[in-house]
Design a protein around this motif. Structure first.
Motif, PDB file in Angstrom:
ATOM      1  N   LYS A 105     167.123 -24.618  12.932  1.00 17.52           N
ATOM      2  CA  LYS A 105     166.032 -24.339  12.348  1.00 17.52           C
ATOM      3  C   LYS A 105     166.371 -24.148  10.914  1.00 17.52           C
ATOM      4  CE  LYS A 105     163.382 -23.312  16.562  1.00 17.52           C
ATOM      5  NZ  LYS A 105     162.812 -24.813  16.596  1.00 17.52           N
ATOM      6  N   ASP A 129     161.689 -31.050   7.673  1.00 18.54           N
ATOM      7  CA  ASP A 129     160.849 -30.455   8.695  1.00 18.54           C
ATOM      8  C   ASP A 129     159.426 -30.440   8.402  1.00 18.54           C
ATOM      9  OD1 ASP A 129     159.615 -29.394  11.012  1.00 18.54           O
ATOM     10  OD2 ASP A 129     161.082 -27.850  11.361  1.00 18.54           O
ATOM     11  N   GLU A 188     156.957 -30.804  10.222  1.00 21.37           N
ATOM     12  CA  GLU A 188     156.003 -30.095  11.155  1.00 21.37           C
ATOM     13  C   GLU A 188     156.138 -28.540  10.616  1.00 21.37           C
ATOM     14  OE1 GLU A 188     156.585 -28.668  15.709  1.00 21.37           O
ATOM     15  OE2 GLU A 188     156.877 -30.843  15.351  1.00 21.37           O
ATOM     16  N   LEU A 189     157.128 -28.037  10.142  1.00 24.55           N
ATOM     17  CA  LEU A 189     157.096 -26.422   9.671  1.00 24.55           C
ATOM     18  C   LEU A 189     156.366 -26.588   8.421  1.00 24.55           C
ATOM     19  CD1 LEU A 189     158.671 -23.655   9.250  1.00 24.55           C
ATOM     20  CD2 LEU A 189     160.247 -25.001   7.781  1.00 24.55           C
ATOM     21  N   ALA A 219     153.757 -28.448   7.549  1.00 23.12           N
ATOM     22  CA  ALA A 219     152.685 -28.581   8.078  1.00 23.12           C
ATOM     23  C   ALA A 219     152.116 -27.104   8.529  1.00 23.12           C
ATOM     24  CB  ALA A 219     152.237 -29.606   8.716  1.00 23.12           C
ATOM     25  N   GLU A 220     152.751 -26.579   9.376  1.00 20.97           N
ATOM     26  CA  GLU A 220     152.412 -25.234   9.767  1.00 20.97           C
ATOM     27  C   GLU A 220     152.042 -24.123   8.906  1.00 20.97           C
ATOM     28  OE1 GLU A 220     155.169 -22.187  12.062  1.00 20.97           O
ATOM     29  OE2 GLU A 220     155.314 -24.047  13.154  1.00 20.97           O
ATOM     30  N   GLN A 221     153.076 -24.304   7.924  1.00 21.14           N
ATOM     31  CA  GLN A 221     152.846 -23.126   7.056  1.00 21.14           C
ATOM     32  C   GLN A 221     151.645 -23.514   6.098  1.00 21.14           C
ATOM     33  OE1 GLN A 221     154.675 -20.322   7.011  1.00 21.14           O
ATOM     34  NE2 GLN A 221     156.239 -21.298   8.394  1.00 21.14           N
ATOM     35  N   LYS A 232     148.925 -24.504   7.119  1.00 17.07           N
ATOM     36  CA  LYS A 232     147.720 -24.237   7.911  1.00 17.07           C
ATOM     37  C   LYS A 232     147.658 -22.692   7.781  1.00 17.07           C
ATOM     38  CE  LYS A 232     146.008 -24.911  12.584  1.00 17.07           C
ATOM     39  NZ  LYS A 232     146.212 -25.587  14.062  1.00 17.07           N
ATOM     40  N   LYS A 233     148.868 -21.901   8.024  1.00 15.64           N
ATOM     41  CA  LYS A 233     148.974 -20.673   8.123  1.00 15.64           C
ATOM     42  C   LYS A 233     148.237 -19.896   6.665  1.00 15.64           C
ATOM     43  CE  LYS A 233     152.576 -16.948   8.265  1.00 15.64           C
ATOM     44  NZ  LYS A 233     153.844 -16.642   8.165  1.00 15.64           N
ATOM     45  N   GLU A 277     143.080 -21.224   7.867  1.00 12.41           N
ATOM     46  CA  GLU A 277     142.676 -22.144   8.801  1.00 12.41           C
ATOM     47  C   GLU A 277     142.795 -21.417  10.394  1.00 12.41           C
ATOM     48  OE1 GLU A 277     143.814 -26.302   9.068  1.00 12.41           O
ATOM     49  OE2 GLU A 277     143.600 -26.534   6.781  1.00 12.41           O
TER      50      GLU A 277
END
Length: 364
Positions: A344, A350, A352-353, A355-357, A359-360, A364
């Motif tokens: 990782k 990444d 996905e990482l 996009a996750e951040q 969002k965080k 949201e």
């Protein structure tokens, strides 16, 4: 996971290669290369590892890289079938070694019998360089970077390979199945597991001056065979002699084939009969050494001649090595991509990482 059958093997460039290297690994490598049983074969010149105990003499290592390459080619390693490369030119190996350092404890390295023996041999004691001490980790990186399934080595390297398997298993346990656990491939001929020096000492080494080199002239080979240590109690021809611990017979075990008797010693049907005669007395050392010399000359002459041909175009040898390094780097880089993903630390690849951040931090 890769299902390809891949070989990884190599040598430290601390001198020209000798017949101990030949029977212990080189001859087998060529056979494996030509067997068609393996999808890929990587053979490397371990200059970075050689620098761990030659740090103050880089010129020695630098000069011997070409010597080892010439010996490889002369013995029959074919760049069209095997990727021949120089260890230091593959930066990914350093990175992988660094990650593997977290997989091993200091006490585990200290228990490695091969490391202990090498430390003693070099009189390092408490002044052992960290790079030399962590050789099993570096070796694991060499193997894992190319996802080697098979590592052909002598029995003295078994503890190293077992440690490599441990490191790979631990990595896969922590990060998921990413790397290939290698298998050791030992020489089939027991005499080839460890060829003694011409002086009877257990190890053949340049520093002890007890080697027969692959590039030695016919005269040099003959002189070294004539001067070989034998049974010290076999003082007269009629005296019974010992074949155990007698390097002349150990070399015959490693090099002699049935057809050699018809060619060079027709009065004996096979090696067992020759040994029996020596053991009961009535057979002189010089006759046995003459037989061994004939076999060694037959074995080494074609290698010596091929080497002289390759020596005529040294720039071509460097070009071959560069192409091998380019090909090896590509494979190692792909493995490092897999490793970074598993650990990782592939931040920019990444999606996905990211996009996750997003969002965080957008609430949201």
């Amino acid at each position: 996971m890769s299902k390809e059958k891949i070989i990884l093997t190599g040598d430290r460039p601390t001198g020209r290669l000798h017949i101990g290297h030949y029977v212990g690994s080189l001859r087998r490598r060529v056979e494996l290369q030509n067997s068609g049983l393996y999808d890929k074969i990587f053979v490397f010149i371990a200059d970075a590892q050689a620098l761990t105990d030659n740090v103050d003499n880089p010129e020695k290592v630098r000069q011997n890289v070409i010597e080892v390459a010439l010996d490889y080619l002369a013995c029959g390693l074919d760049p069209a079938k095997s990727t021949i490369f120089i260890q230091s030119q593959i930066a990914e190996l350093c990175e992988l070694s660094f990650y593997f350092m977290n997989m091993v404890t200091v006490s585990r390295l200290q228990r490695n019998p091969t490391v202990k023996a090498e430390i003693q041999l070099r009189n390092f004691d408490a002044s052992i360089p960290v790079g030399f001490f962590t050789y099993p980790i570096s070796q694991t990186a060499d193997i894992a970077a190319f996802k080697a399934t098979t590592v052909p080595v002598g029995e003295d390297q078994e503890p190293m390979l077992e440690q490599a398997r441990e490191i790979v298993r631990r990595f896969n346990y922590i990060y998921g199945e990413t790397l290939v656990e290698p298998e050791i491939l030992l020489p089939e001929n027991a005499a080839c597991l460890r060829l003694p020096g011409t002086d009877g000492k257990a190890k053949m080494s340049k520093s002890l001056g007890n080697c027969i080199y692959l590039s030695d002239s016919a005269d040099e080979v003959q002189k070294k065979v004539k001067g070989m240590y034998t049974d010290p109690d076999h003082l007269r021809v009629q005296d019974p002699g010992k074949v155990e611990g007698n390097p002349v017979f150990t070399y015959l075990d490693a090099f002699c084939r049935p057809e050699h008797f018809g060619l060079y010693l027709p009065e004996y049907p096979n090696l067992d009969e020759l040994k029996a005669h020596y053991q009961r007395g009535g057979l002189g050392d010089m006759k046995v050494k003459g037989f061994l010399n004939s076999i060694m000359q037959e074995t080494l002459e074609p290698i010596r001649n091929r080497r002289k041909e390759f020596e005529k175009d040294i720039p071509a040898i460097y070009d071959t090595l560069k192409k091998g390094c380019d090909a090896a780097r590509e494979v190692a880089a792909a493995t490092l991509d897999d490793v970074r993903k598993a650990m990782k630390i592939n931040y920019f690849d990444d999606a996905e990482l990211i996009a996750e951040q997003v969002k965080k931090f957008s609430g949201e």
